[in-house]
Design an enzyme around this catalytic site. Structure first.
Site, PDB file in Angstrom:
ATOM      1  CG  HIS A 235      -1.916  -1.030   1.367  1.00 32.46           C
ATOM      2  ND1 HIS A 235      -2.021  -1.860   2.455  1.00 32.46           N
ATOM      3  CD2 HIS A 235      -2.919  -1.395   0.531  1.00 32.46           C
ATOM      4  CE1 HIS A 235      -3.036  -2.687   2.288  1.00 32.46           C
ATOM      5  NE2 HIS A 235      -3.598  -2.433   1.124  1.00 32.46           N
TER       6      HIS A 235
ATOM      7  CE  LYS B 259     -12.127  -7.045   1.543  1.00 33.29           C
ATOM      8  NZ  LYS B 259     -10.831  -6.556   1.089  1.00 33.29           N
TER       9      LYS B 259
ATOM     10  NE  ARG C  21      -2.986  -7.110  -4.484  1.00 34.43           N
ATOM     11  CZ  ARG C  21      -3.756  -7.338  -3.462  1.00 34.43           C
ATOM     12  NH1 ARG C  21      -3.228  -7.636  -2.306  1.00 34.43           N
ATOM     13  NH2 ARG C  21      -5.067  -7.279  -3.579  1.00 34.43           N
TER      14      ARG C  21
ATOM     15  CB  SER D  19      -4.206  -6.682   4.542  1.00 35.60           C
ATOM     16  OG  SER D  19      -3.820  -5.445   4.031  1.00 35.60           O
TER      17      SER D  19
HETATM   18  P1  ADP Z   1      -9.895  -3.465  -0.455  1.00 34.77           P
HETATM   19  O1  ADP Z   1     -10.621  -4.214   0.591  1.00 34.77           O
HETATM   20  O2  ADP Z   1     -10.605  -2.245  -0.929  1.00 34.77           O
HETATM   21  O3  ADP Z   1      -9.353  -4.287  -1.603  1.00 34.77           O
HETATM   22  P2  ADP Z   1      -7.193  -3.336   0.477  1.00 34.77           P
HETATM   23  O4  ADP Z   1      -6.703  -2.606   1.676  1.00 34.77           O
HETATM   24  O5  ADP Z   1      -7.043  -4.802   0.467  1.00 34.77           O
HETATM   25  O6  ADP Z   1      -8.674  -2.862   0.349  1.00 34.77           O
HETATM   26  O7  ADP Z   1      -6.514  -2.740  -0.813  1.00 34.77           O
HETATM   27  C1  ADP Z   1      -6.651  -1.396  -1.191  1.00 34.77           C
HETATM   28  C2  ADP Z   1      -6.050  -1.206  -2.548  1.00 34.77           C
HETATM   29  O8  ADP Z   1      -4.666  -1.451  -2.481  1.00 34.77           O
HETATM   30  C3  ADP Z   1      -6.586  -2.143  -3.620  1.00 34.77           C
HETATM   31  O9  ADP Z   1      -6.589  -1.455  -4.866  1.00 34.77           O
HETATM   32  C4  ADP Z   1      -5.578  -3.251  -3.657  1.00 34.77           C
HETATM   33  O10 ADP Z   1      -5.529  -3.885  -4.916  1.00 34.77           O
HETATM   34  C5  ADP Z   1      -4.317  -2.462  -3.391  1.00 34.77           C
HETATM   35  N1  ADP Z   1      -3.278  -3.285  -2.792  1.00 34.77           N
HETATM   36  C6  ADP Z   1      -3.370  -4.115  -1.728  1.00 34.77           C
HETATM   37  N2  ADP Z   1      -2.189  -4.730  -1.476  1.00 34.77           N
HETATM   38  C7  ADP Z   1      -1.334  -4.262  -2.438  1.00 34.77           C
HETATM   39  C8  ADP Z   1       0.028  -4.534  -2.760  1.00 34.77           C
HETATM   40  N3  ADP Z   1       0.745  -5.415  -2.101  1.00 34.77           N
HETATM   41  N4  ADP Z   1       0.548  -3.870  -3.811  1.00 34.77           N
HETATM   42  C9  ADP Z   1      -0.184  -3.002  -4.517  1.00 34.77           C
HETATM   43  N5  ADP Z   1      -1.470  -2.711  -4.286  1.00 34.77           N
HETATM   44  C10 ADP Z   1      -2.039  -3.335  -3.264  1.00 34.77           C
END
Ligand code: ADP
Length: 171
Positions: free
Chosen positions: A17, A41, A91, A129
């Protein structure tokens, strides 16, 4: 002022992130990190904790962002804050279908906010995450993947779960 909004659950924020935030800051004058507090979630960390982790990690890395809570429709928050773009991270191909659907739906809801996708450094393409939480829960070392404040919170959580009463344990 070109402003973007980067929404997510951030449960918890990872180096993936933070990599996306850093890239977005090169493209926009201001980036708002919007922490979804009402997502379907059920989060492991509270909204306050998730916001606080992002605050700490971005200050530490000198990434000047605004961190806000997102309670309601993303496109409404984007319009209210004057953002011209929604930033999402991509990703792998597996992210694409959901992200594509969401971007097109958001475009139907409001026509003047573009969704842009940024790719993280290759090292972070497999990071999520949920995987971090699972590895930490099983005692693995996630130091390379999360900021220091998250690492500390995960180990405190593990200790608490291993010894919920906080007292002495016979086994
Ligand atoms: P959500 O529940 O909205 O997917 P996340 O916190 O899991 O929330 O992810 C927020 C954003 O960050 C999403 O666009 C996700 O694809 C991106 N994201 C999550 N992990 C990574 C990572 N390791 N590298 C790049 N982008 C990421």
């Amino acid at each position: 002022m070109r402003r973007a909004i980067y929404p997510g659950s951030f449960d918890p924020v990872t180096n993936g992130h933070l990599d996306i935030i850093e890239r977005a800051l090169k493209l926009f004058d201001e980036v708002i990190v919007a922490v979804a507090i009402n997502s379907q979630k059920s989060p492991c960390f509270s909204a306050d904790e998730r916001v606080d982790f992002i605050h700490q990690a971005t200050v530490e890395r000198k990434l000047a962002v605004r961190v806000e809570r997102l309670d309601g429709l993303l496109v409404d928050a984007a319009q209210k804050s004057g953002a011209i773009a929604i930033v999402r991270g991509l990703r792998a191909v597996s992210d694409f279908e959901f992200e594509f659907q969401m971007a097109l739906m958001n475009r139907k809801l409001v026509g003047n906010v573009e969704t842009i996708f940024l790719m993280p450094k290759e090292d972070y393409t497999y990071l999520s995450s949920s995987m971090i939480k699972e590895i930490a829960r099983l005692g693995g070392n996630v130091e390379k993947f999360v900021p220091a404040c998250v690492l500390k919170a995960l180990s405190e959580r593990n200790e608490k779960n291993a010894n919920p009463g906080g007292g002495r344990s016979l086994y």
